[in-house]
Design an enzyme around this catalytic site. Structure first.
Site, PDB file in Angstrom:
ATOM      1  N   ILE A  89       0.662  -1.182   0.069  1.00  0.00           N
ATOM      2  CA  ILE A  89      -0.171   0.018   0.075  1.00  0.00           C
ATOM      3  C   ILE A  89       0.832   1.169  -0.169  1.00  0.00           C
ATOM      4  CG2 ILE A  89      -2.061  -0.866   1.006  1.00  0.00           C
ATOM      5  CD1 ILE A  89      -1.254   0.085   3.789  1.00  0.00           C
ATOM      6  N   SER A  90       0.466   2.257  -0.386  1.00  0.00           N
ATOM      7  CA  SER A  90       1.243   3.431  -0.754  1.00  0.00           C
ATOM      8  C   SER A  90       1.339   4.491   0.349  1.00  0.00           C
ATOM      9  CB  SER A  90       0.721   4.403  -1.955  1.00  0.00           C
ATOM     10  OG  SER A  90       0.777   3.439  -3.130  1.00  0.00           O
ATOM     11  N   THR A  91       0.421   4.302   1.155  1.00  0.00           N
ATOM     12  CA  THR A  91       0.380   5.140   2.395  1.00  0.00           C
ATOM     13  C   THR A  91       0.008   4.473   3.589  1.00  0.00           C
ATOM     14  OG1 THR A  91      -1.779   6.185   2.123  1.00  0.00           O
ATOM     15  CG2 THR A  91      -0.243   7.183   0.914  1.00  0.00           C
ATOM     16  N   GLN A 127      -3.831   4.132   3.860  1.00  0.00           N
ATOM     17  CA  GLN A 127      -4.613   2.928   3.158  1.00  0.00           C
ATOM     18  C   GLN A 127      -4.596   1.764   4.021  1.00  0.00           C
ATOM     19  OE1 GLN A 127      -2.138   2.831  -0.525  1.00  0.00           O
ATOM     20  NE2 GLN A 127      -3.697   4.130  -1.600  1.00  0.00           N
TER      21      GLN A 127
END
Length: 190
Positions: free
Chosen positions: A8-10, A13
């Site tokens: 996941i990017s952040t 998330q």
């Protein structure tokens, strides 16, 4: 062994969807990175690479979880193939343990290479057209020719250290050496 990788990017998330899907696919171990795909160093992915063995399958929810660009994916595919490890992407229905899966992946790779070659051809054509119009391109020289010759003369006289010359002229060592090399080539030609 099926080994899952989620990303996941952040931190905001949630990886639950990927985890659930990877678990349903039969993954015995799942590793997760909470980091942007543009970051090269991903700790969980590095751990996955360490534990994968010949005959294993790396399972991802989607291909973009593994690599941000087609080049990244192709590099991964080449590595996995050389190690005897399959790749399975659940959303794209790609499974390189099958002949069809390998074909689909290699079609993607061929298209990527084709695109790179087109970009290269367009770039070369653009540069040729610019040169035909008298544009040289490249970064402008930091110093005019007189200052470059002065820097080379100071270098050849050997009264000052390289660092002192660079500081006086406001240039780096590689730049000074480039000027010296260029000047010696000019002397050889004349």
């Amino acid at each position: 062994m099926l080994i899952g990788y989620a990303r996941i990017s952040t931190i905001l998330q949630n990886a639950d969807l990927q985890h659930d899907t990877l678990s349903l696919a039969g993954c015995e171990k799942i590793f997760t990175d909470k980091i942007s795909g543009t970051v090269t160093e991903r700790p969980a992915l590095t751990k996955v690479k360490e534990i994968l063995r010949r005959g294993d399958t790396l399972v991802v929810w989607r291909l973009d979880r593994l690599g941000r660009s087609l080049k990244d994916l192709i590099d991964w595919m080449n590595y996995l193939e050389s190690e005897g490890i399959a790749l399975k992407s659940l959303q794209e229905s790609i499974d390189t343990s099958t002949a069809t899966g390998k074909l689909v992946f290699h079609i993607f790779a061929s298209m990527a290479e084709f695109e790179r070659n087109l970009i290269k051809e367009r770039t070369m054509a653009g540069l040729s057209a610019a040169r035909a119009r008298g544009r040289v391109g490249g970064r402008p020289k930091k110093m005019n020719e007189d200052k470059r010759k002065l820097a080379v003369r100071l270098y050849n006289e050997k009264h000052h250290s390289i660092d002192a010359i660079c500081e006086m002229m406001g240039i780096s060592k590689p730049t000074l050496y480039s000027y010296v090399k260029s000047e010696s080539r000019n002397l050889e030609i004349n």
